[in-house]
Enzyme design. Structure first.
Site, mmCIF file in Angstrom:
data_model
loop_
_atom_site.group_PDB
_atom_site.id
_atom_site.type_symbol
_atom_site.label_atom_id
_atom_site.label_comp_id
_atom_site.label_asym_id
_atom_site.label_seq_id
_atom_site.Cartn_x
_atom_site.Cartn_y
_atom_site.Cartn_z
ATOM 1 N N VAL A 185 27.932 25.671 38.073
ATOM 2 C CA VAL A 185 28.665 24.958 37.009
ATOM 3 C C VAL A 185 29.059 23.590 37.536
ATOM 4 O O VAL A 185 29.620 23.487 38.632
ATOM 5 C CB VAL A 185 29.962 25.716 36.620
ATOM 6 C CG1 VAL A 185 30.673 25.003 35.473
ATOM 7 C CG2 VAL A 185 29.669 27.152 36.249
ATOM 8 N N PHE A 186 28.780 22.567 36.739
ATOM 9 C CA PHE A 186 29.131 21.199 37.148
ATOM 10 C C PHE A 186 30.470 20.802 36.531
ATOM 11 O O PHE A 186 30.676 20.934 35.315
ATOM 12 C CB PHE A 186 28.042 20.217 36.674
ATOM 13 C CG PHE A 186 28.306 18.790 37.074
ATOM 14 C CD1 PHE A 186 28.228 18.391 38.406
ATOM 15 C CD2 PHE A 186 28.631 17.834 36.121
ATOM 16 C CE1 PHE A 186 28.467 17.072 38.783
ATOM 17 C CE2 PHE A 186 28.869 16.505 36.477
ATOM 18 C CZ PHE A 186 28.786 16.126 37.818
ATOM 19 N N GLY A 215 35.647 16.784 35.240
ATOM 20 C CA GLY A 215 37.008 16.510 34.756
ATOM 21 C C GLY A 215 37.972 17.420 35.503
ATOM 22 O O GLY A 215 37.990 17.432 36.737
ATOM 23 N N SER A 216 38.713 18.217 34.743
ATOM 24 C CA SER A 216 39.733 19.063 35.391
ATOM 25 C C SER A 216 39.124 20.098 36.333
ATOM 26 O O SER A 216 39.806 20.594 37.229
ATOM 27 C CB SER A 216 40.584 19.760 34.331
ATOM 28 O OG SER A 216 39.793 20.662 33.588
ATOM 29 N N GLU A 256 37.265 25.820 27.990
ATOM 30 C CA GLU A 256 36.555 24.642 27.479
ATOM 31 C C GLU A 256 36.199 24.818 25.996
ATOM 32 O O GLU A 256 35.214 24.247 25.530
ATOM 33 C CB GLU A 256 35.287 24.376 28.299
ATOM 34 C CG GLU A 256 35.491 24.313 29.810
ATOM 35 C CD GLU A 256 36.347 23.143 30.273
ATOM 36 O OE1 GLU A 256 36.466 22.151 29.538
ATOM 37 O OE2 GLU A 256 36.925 23.243 31.368
HETATM 38 C C1 SIN Z 1 34.921 19.496 33.347
HETATM 39 O O1 SIN Z 1 35.856 19.375 34.114
HETATM 40 O O2 SIN Z 1 33.771 19.639 33.777
HETATM 41 C C2 SIN Z 1 35.047 19.527 31.840
HETATM 42 C C3 SIN Z 1 36.133 18.690 31.330
HETATM 43 C C4 SIN Z 1 37.509 19.207 31.613
HETATM 44 O O3 SIN Z 1 37.757 20.418 31.503
HETATM 45 O O4 SIN Z 1 38.367 18.399 31.956
#
Ligand code: SIN
Length: 235
Positions: free
Chosen positions: A23-24, A27-28, A104
Site C-alpha cells: 500500500v502506498f 498523506g496521513s 479512506e
Molecule cells: C494516504 O495517506 O495515502 C491517503 C491520504 C490520507 O489518508 O491522508
C-alpha cells in the site's frame, strides 16, 4: 486423492501463503499507518502530484465545515514521494484492507501503481502497489473540493477541525513527515507557510469568530464521530 485435486489444493495454499499486499501512502499514512506491516519502502510514483483538493468531513473537518486533505492529481512528468507498506498473509491483508476501506472511505478510487526508489528510477522497485485516490470526477467523488487560491485554502485548513484533530495539524504532520523522508514538496511547504501566516494574523482561528464552532477542540462531535476517532485517531 485425485492428483488434479491435490495439485489444485497445493496451488491454492501456495497462493495464499505468498500473497503480499503493498500500500502506498502519501498523506496521513506517512505518519500513521495504523496497521501492522512487515516492511516500509520509501519511494515515489510517477505522473502524479500531491494536491490538497480533497474535502474531509470525517477526519479533519465536519460536514458543516469540511477540512482539506491530500489526493493525487494525474500530471505527466511529476512525481509524488511517499512510503509503501508490505502486508503479507491472506488474513492480514483482509484485515488491513477493511481497516483502510473504512479510514479512506471518502476516497472514491483505488488504483495500482508502480513504485520507484532513489536507486531505481527506470525499473520499478515494486509493481501493483495499492493507492487510495480522491478523483476529480464530481459525479463519483462527492468529497472533491478542487483547487482554490492559496489564501483561501490556508484559511480553511487553519479553521477546520474534525474527529481526528485540527486540519492544520494534518498539514504540519505531512510537512514534517516529508522532511524526515528527505523529500521536498514545495507546494506543501508553501501551503504550510500560508497557514502559519494566517494563524499568526489577527484573523486566526483563536480570534472570536471561530467558524468551525469547536474552537480547536472536538467536544461537539457526535458518538459515531467519537467511535470513528477511536478507530482512526490521528489520521
Ligand atoms: C494516504 O495517506 O495515502 C491517503 C491520504 C490520507 O489518508 O491522508
Amino acid at each position: 486423492m485425485n492428483p488434479i485435486i491435490c495439485l489444485f489444493r497445493l496451488a491454492i495454499t501456495f497462493t495464499f501463503r505468498t500473497m503480499v499486499l503493498w500500500v502506498f501512502g502519501y498523506g496521513s499514512l506517512l505518519w500513521k499507518a495504523g496497521f501492522e506491516y512487515d516492511e516500509r519502502m520509501i519511494g515515489y510514483i510517477k505522473d502524479y502530484r500531491r494536491v490538497f483538493h480533497q474535502a474531509s468531513t470525517d477526519h479533519r473537518g465536519t460536514p458543516e465545515y469540511p477540512g482539506r486533505v491530500v489526493t493525487l492529481e494525474a500530471k505527466e512528468g511529476e512525481v509524488t514521494w511517499g512510503a509503501a507498506y508490505r502486508v503479507s498473509g491472506h488474513d492480514n491483508e483482509k484485515l488491513v484492507l477493511s481497516y483502510l476501506d473504512l479510514r479512506e472511505q471518502e476516497y472514491d478510487q483505488k488504483s495500482y501503481v508502480n513504485l520507484y526508489t532513489a536507486d531505481s528510477s527506470e525499473t520499478p522497485a515494486l509493481c501493483n502497489v495499492l493507492v487510495y485516490i480522491g478523483s476529480s470526477e464530481i459525479s463519483r467523488n462527492k468529497f472533491w473540493a478542487g483547487p482554490a487560491p492559496l489564501e483561501v485554502m490556508a484559511e480553511q485548513i487553519a479553521r477546520a477541525v474534525g474527529p481526528s484533530g485540527p486540519n492544520y495539524e494534518y498539514l504540519f504532520l505531512l510537512e514534517k513527515s516529508l522532511r524526515e523522508l528527505d523529500c521536498v514538496d514545495e507546494d506543501i511547504s508553501e501551503l504550510a507557510e500560508a497557514v502559519r501566516k494566517y494563524m499568526n494574523s489577527s484573523n486566526g482561528p483563536n480570534s472570536s469568530d471561530d467558524v468551525s464552532g469547536t474552537n480547536g477542540t472536538t467536544e461537539t462531535q457526535s458518538i459515531s464521530r467519537k467511535q470513528q476517532h477511536d478507530v482512526c485517531n490521528g489520521v
